[in-house]
Structure formats: C-alpha cells, structure tokens
Scaffold this active site. Structure first.
Site: not given
Ligand code: UFG
Length: 342
Positions: A151, A36, A82, A60, A13, A126, A300, A155, A181
């Site tokens: 994590y 990263n 960030f 930092l 970002i 977040s 999740d 935040k 997201n």
């Molecule tokens: N998912 C899959 N398969 C995968 C990867 C993800 O089905 O291989 C699903 C996850 O289960 C979830 C959705 O896709 O339902 C989104 O998952 P991400 O890992 O992309 O993102 P998250 O919603 O878990 O994470 C986001 C932010 C984080 C934050 C989190 C809080 O990226 O920084 O929301 O809920 F912490």
C-alpha cells in the site's frame, strides 16, 4: 461555481470532502464504484448539501467509463483523486490487487486530465511514504523511507508518476497531500467511516468495541520507547482533513502554487499515544472499553507525527479539532449509522 471531480467521493474522506467543497461554494461531483463504500452514502451526502449528489458509479480502471465522465463534464476544473485501496494488512496479502487498482486508477485519471484539458490534480498520499523514519516531526523534505507494505509503495509510486507527469507537462499542476491518521466524522453524524471491507484502523475499532460489535480489542505493543509504551500517532479529524482539500483546490485555482507539484503534510502536528486515545474515548463518551495489552503488530512504526508549518503557512490551513472531538464524533456516528445497512 467551479466543478470539481472527487474520485472515491462516497468513501470516508471523499464524502466529507464533497460536503466541505459544497459548503465553500464548489460544485463537487464524484466517481465511486462502491467497492468499499455504501450506495446510501449518496443520501447522507445529499442531505448535507441540500441537493441530490451526483455520483458516477465507475471503476476507474475502466478507461472508457472514466473518459465518459470527462466527456460529459467538460467544465471540470480540478480532480481530487481519493479512489484507492487503503488497508495495509490486505496489501501485504494481496499486492497485485493494490498495484493494479491504485496505479491503473491514477494513470487513467491523469490520461483523462491530459486529454480533456483539466490542469489541476490533488492526490491522496500518506505519511506511509516516509516509512519507518527516525526524523520527528516529519517535514515534507524528510526523504522517503523503505515502504513498509505494498500500500505504502503504491503511494510512493503514485507520487513519482505525478512528478514525472508534471515535469513533462509544465502547464499541469498537482498537489500531493500526505495524510497522517484520519479519524472522526462529520458533526451531524449523517456521514462517517463505513467501509465494506474489514476495518483495521484504531478509532473505528474503539467504537465497534463500545457498541458491542467486537467483544474486546488489543493494544498492539506497550514496550515502545514512548511516554507510555504504546505507539504515537498524529490523529487528524476528517473534517479538518476535508477542509485541507478545499484549501488545496483554492490554492491551485488561484495559482498560488510554488511549483507545479507541491507537497503538504496533513496532521495536527502533535502525537497522541494509543493508550491516550483510548482514555480520551472513555472519558469523553463515559464508556469503559474492554481492551487488553498485547504484542506489537508487524509493520507498525513506534511514533510518527507531522511538522505542519508548511501547510499552515502556504496552504493557510489550520486544523481546529483535537483527539476529544475525534472520539466524540466517531462514537456519535457509530450509534447513528445503522440506516446505511438497513
Ligand atoms: N492499534 C491497536 N489496536 C488495534 C488497531 C490499531 O493498538 O486494534 C494501534 C496500531 O498498532 C497503531 C495505532 O493503533 O499503533 C494506529 O493504527 P491504525 O491501524 O489506526 O493506523 P496506522 O498508523 O497503522 O496507519 C496509518 C494510516 C495508513 C498508513 C500508515 C502508515 O491509516 O494509511 O499510517 O504508517 F499507511
């Protein structure tokens, strides 16, 4: 030209924000230790801003090195912070790494702001701060829920540290931005998401399956109480997200803030299911993805999406892109990014 320090400015970002700030007349410099991100991201940014991008390769957590950036740049008007570790599963396995880095970074940056008279800070927060909330859509006044992972807790703690600092220093102004997201990449495909660590986010997993770096993927859970049984998320295009930071800088520098610690949700305001995101990818890019339906993933939440009225009304920010733009630009980037590691 106002000078803005972007920490983590060569990351996902951060790099898009450096470009958007420059496009809107700011002089953005960054501090990124490439823990990263790729060093070559500096070239990608430079080609988009038509000049050599200035990055300080600094961790930092090192106060002396951090202080040198502020000493050498007495004209910094705002910091966008960030730089942080961002992976939920990694934070569960290695919480100390997350607390040490994410909190020390922030404390050092704020200490330097204080010592060097920089009165404006924008903090990457977040939607994870809301935890497993039942209140949908989520507004900025939805209370913090129980953090689902270290994590998320960094935040929540980061926000609290900034609030305390703002109370003690009325002259200091902060904006806390809660991302939903983020996904997609710059339309030029010159920059995009390219972590060094293993990615666990959905959209880059789709592109990795499409290009063949992964044989297949799993949809985590199809028995959620949602319209198709998969999780609902608020996917926000990274360029829209980047622009929200430019808007937040303008908001602070033009003294439009309501309090000295304002909070905004940054999402599109609409939920998309995981299966809908996969379908959008297949349709827009004309590619069949190899995926299977699997068990739920620990931690999740079933559904989360933002109420974005506050960021629209107060920040004057309206996202312009949708899930189709996200999956198209993410795929364009995946096919173009090999130069980063050559
Ligand atoms: N998912 C899959 N398969 C995968 C990867 C993800 O089905 O291989 C699903 C996850 O289960 C979830 C959705 O896709 O339902 C989104 O998952 P991400 O890992 O992309 O993102 P998250 O919603 O878990 O994470 C986001 C932010 C984080 C934050 C989190 C809080 O990226 O920084 O929301 O809920 F912490």
């Amino acid at each position: 030209m106002s000078k803005i320090l972007v920490t983590g400015g060569c990351g996902y970002i951060g790099s898009h924000t450096v470009v958007d700030l420059t496009d809107h007349g700011f002089n953005a410099i960054s501090a990124d230790d490439f823990s990263n991100s790729h060093q070559k991201m500096v070239d990608g940014i430079s080609s988009l801003i038509n000049k050599k991008h200035v990055n300080y390769e600094v961790n930092l957590c090192d106060m002396e090195a951090t202080e040198r950036i502020f000493k050498e740049n007495p004209d910094i008007e705002a910091v966008i912070h960030f730089a942080a570790h961002i992976y939920v599963p990694e934070s569960v396995e290695n919480p100390i790494k997350y607390y040490r880095n994410n909190l020390n970074n922030l404390l050092n940056v704020m200490e330097c702001c204080k010592r060097y008279g920089v009165d404006n800070l924008i903090f990457s927060s977040s939607c994870a701060v809301y935890g497993n909330t039942k209140e949908l859509p989520v507004t900025e006044s939805t209370p913090f829920g129980e953090a689902e992972c270290p994590y998320a807790r960094t935040k929540q703690m980061g926000e609290q540290i900034i609030r305390d600092f703002c109370l003690a220093n009325p002259k200091f102004n902060a904006v806390l931005l809660r991302y939903f997201n983020p996904a997609g990449s710059h339309e030029s495909s010159k920059i995009g998401e390219a972590p060094i660590l293993e990615n666990t986010h959905l959209v880059p997993i789709l592109t990795e399956v499409a290009i063949g770096h992964r044989k297949s993927m799993t949809v985590f859970g199809t028995d959620y109480p949602t319209r198709d049984g998969s999780c609902v998320r608020d996917f926000i295009h990274v360029m829209d997200l980047a622009h929200a930071h430019t808007k937040a800088v303008e908001y602070l520098l033009q003294k439009k803030n309501e309090t000295n610690c304002d909070v905004f949700n940054l999402g599109i305001g609409d939920g998309v299911t995981v299966l809908e995101a996969i379908n959008a990818f297949e349709k827009i890019n004309g590619i069949k993805l190899n995926y299977s339906l699997g068990e739920r993933r620990a931690g999740d939440v079933a559904a989360i999406y933002a109420d974005t009225s506050k960021s629209k009304n107060k920040l004057g920010w309206t996202p312009k892109r949708n899930i189709e733009d996200i999956v198209k630009s993410a795929w364009d980037w995946e096919r173009n990014k090999s130069w980063l590691t050559e």
